[in-house]
Design an enzyme around this catalytic site. Structure first.
Site, mmCIF file in Angstrom:
data_model
loop_
_atom_site.group_PDB
_atom_site.id
_atom_site.type_symbol
_atom_site.label_atom_id
_atom_site.label_comp_id
_atom_site.label_asym_id
_atom_site.label_seq_id
_atom_site.Cartn_x
_atom_site.Cartn_y
_atom_site.Cartn_z
ATOM 1 N N SER A 264 76.479 81.736 4.252
ATOM 2 C CA SER A 264 75.936 82.990 3.754
ATOM 3 C C SER A 264 75.809 84.016 4.888
ATOM 4 O O SER A 264 76.789 84.322 5.553
ATOM 5 C CB SER A 264 74.594 82.726 3.057
ATOM 6 O OG SER A 264 74.195 83.838 2.289
ATOM 7 N N ASP B 18 79.435 81.620 -7.430
ATOM 8 C CA ASP B 18 78.836 82.481 -6.415
ATOM 9 C C ASP B 18 79.229 83.934 -6.678
ATOM 10 O O ASP B 18 80.424 84.250 -6.721
ATOM 11 C CB ASP B 18 79.321 82.045 -5.035
ATOM 12 C CG ASP B 18 78.675 82.807 -3.889
ATOM 13 O OD1 ASP B 18 77.910 83.758 -4.156
ATOM 14 O OD2 ASP B 18 78.928 82.438 -2.729
ATOM 15 N N HIS C 170 75.961 79.372 -4.946
ATOM 16 C CA HIS C 170 75.732 79.778 -3.563
ATOM 17 C C HIS C 170 74.779 78.781 -2.901
ATOM 18 O O HIS C 170 73.775 78.383 -3.485
ATOM 19 C CB HIS C 170 75.128 81.183 -3.525
ATOM 20 C CG HIS C 170 75.166 81.817 -2.178
ATOM 21 N ND1 HIS C 170 76.311 82.375 -1.648
ATOM 22 C CD2 HIS C 170 74.205 81.966 -1.233
ATOM 23 C CE1 HIS C 170 76.057 82.854 -0.447
ATOM 24 N NE2 HIS C 170 74.789 82.614 -0.167
#
Length: 336
Positions: free
Chosen positions: A180, A283, A313
Site C-alpha cells: 500500500s 482492491d 487490499h
C-alpha cells in the site's frame, strides 16, 4: 476512466467472501482508523497508541525468526526492526528493506500485524528483512517518508547492520518492498537510489516488490468507482489520507501520488531496478497498479505483474487468507 463526480457502478458492489475472523479484524481496524481520524485533518495519536497492538523484539529465535531493533536517527525516531531467520543455513541471504502500509499515517514495524507478516516473509523466502519505522503524516508530510527510506539505505550501506547481521546478508541482492503506502514509498526510494548513479559501498538494489501500491490521481478510475466501499480503502478514507500526506494545497495529481501522471517531471532514472507488482481483484486501487506497470513497460523497465482475482487490499496481512502464502511464494521466486 470515468469522471470523479459520477458513480454509476457503486450499486453493483458485492462484499468479498472472507473468513469470519478476517471480517471481524477488518471491522475492528476500520473502526480504529475512523475513530482516530479528525475532521480538521489531524490524528488522535493518544487514542491510536492505546488501540495499536505492539510486540517487542525477540533477540532469541522464536518460530524460526529472531528480531532486533536498530536506531538510525533518534531525533526523528527513525529505526527499523531486523528479522533474522534462524534456520542455520550456511549461505548468505537477500536483504529486503520493507515499508509498512497504513496510508502514510498509521502503524509501525512493531504493530502486531506487520511484525507477524514480516516474520512469515523472512521465514518462507527466506530473507533478512529490515522493516522501517518512518515518520508519519499529517505531522510529517511529503517528502519525509521518502527521505527516511533513503537514509535507512545509507545507514545499511555504511555498515549499520554489520555488527549483528553482516555475515548473514548478501549485499549484492538487496530489495525494496512494501504494501500500500509502503509500496509507494519503495518506488520513490528506488528512484532516489537510482538517481545517485552509483557510489554505494554495499547496497545494490536488485529489484522492488510492490504489494498493492497506493497510487492516486484526480480522475477516478473504473475500479475506484466500482469498489469505492471496499474494506479498508474506501474513497472517503483514501482521499483523507492523500490530503494528510501531500503538501498543503496539492491535489492527487502530485507526482508522489500520480507517478506517471500529468505533473510528473523528468524521465525514470536509468538505474531504476526491475519490479514485481501485486494486484488484488477486490482492491479499488487495481486500475492504478496496472497503469503503473504499463508506465514502467513504456519506459523500458522490467516488471512482473502478479494478480490475485479475489484478493482484497492488504490480503496478505491476514494469515487466514490463503492467497497470502501464494503471494509470498511469488515474492520468493522473484527475489531468487
Amino acid at each position: 476512466m470515468t469522471d470523479g463526480s459520477r458513480s454509476p457502478a457503486i450499486a453493483t458492489y458485492r462484499k468479498p467472501k472472507l473468513p469470519l475472523k478476517v471480517r471481524l479484524s477488518i471491522s475492528l481496524l476500520s473502526a480504529i482508523k475512523d475513530a482516530t481520524r479528525r475532521a480538521d485533518g489531524t490524528i488522535n495519536r493518544r487514542l491510536l497508541s492505546f488501540l495499536n497492538l505492539r510486540v517487542p523484539p525477540n533477540p532469541t529465535t522464536v518460530h524460526g525468526v529472531r528480531t532486533i531493533d536498530l536506531t538510525v536517527d533518534p531525533a526523528r525516531k527513525l529505526w527499523f526492526r531486523l528479522f533474522l531467520p534462524g534456520d542455520g543455513r550456511p549461505q548468505r541471504l537477500p536483504l529486503i528493506v520493507f515499508f509498512h502500509g497504513g496510508g502514510f499515517v498509521y502503524f509501525s514495524p512493531d504493530t502486531r500485524g506487520y511484525d507477524l507478516a514480516c516474520r512469515r516473509i523472512a521465514r518462507k523466502i527466506p530473507a533478512i528483512i529490515a522493516s522501517v519505522n518512518y515518520r508519519l503524516a499529517p505531522e510529517h508530510r511529503y517528502p519525509a517518508h521518502y527521505e527516511d527510506g533513503i537514509d535507512v539505505l545509507r545507514f545499511v550501506d555504511s555498515g549499520g547492520i554489520d555488527a549483528v547481521a553482516g555475515d548473514l546478508v548478501d549485499f549484492s541482492s538487496c530489495f525494496l518492498s512494501g504494501d500500500s503506502a509502503g509500496a509507494n514509498i519503495a518506488h520513490h526510494v528506488a528512484r532516489r537510489w537510482a538517481a545517485t548513479g552509483g557510489g554505494w559501498n554495499k547496497v545494490n538494489l536488485s529489484g522492488i516488490v510492490l504489494i498493492q501500491p497506493y497510487f492516486g490521481g484526480e480522475e477516478r478510475t473504473e475500479s475506484e468507482i466500482r469498489l469505492n466501499r471496499a474494506p479498508l480503502v474506501s474513497t472517503k478514507r483514501t482521499d483523507w489520507l492523500w490530503r494528510a500526506f501531500l503538501p498543503p494545497g496539492a491535489d492527487r495529481d502530485h507526482e508522489a501520488a500520480n507517478v506517471f501522471g500529468p505533473r510528473a517531471t523528468g524521465e525514470l532514472e536509468e538505474g531504476f531496478p526491475p519490479a514485481m507488482v501485486v494486484v488484488g481483484g477486490q482492491d479499488p486501487l487495481q486500475d492504478r497498479q496496472r497503469s503503473y506497470c504499463e508506465g514502467l513497460k513504456a519506459r523500458g523497465r522490467e516488471v512482473r505483474l502478479v494478480e490475485f482475482p479475489e484478493a482484497i487490499h492488504a490480503f496478505y496481512v491476514f494469515p487466514d487468507i490463503a492467497d497470502g502464502d501464494r503471494m509470498i511464494e511469488e515474492m520468493g521466486s522473484f527475489i531468487r
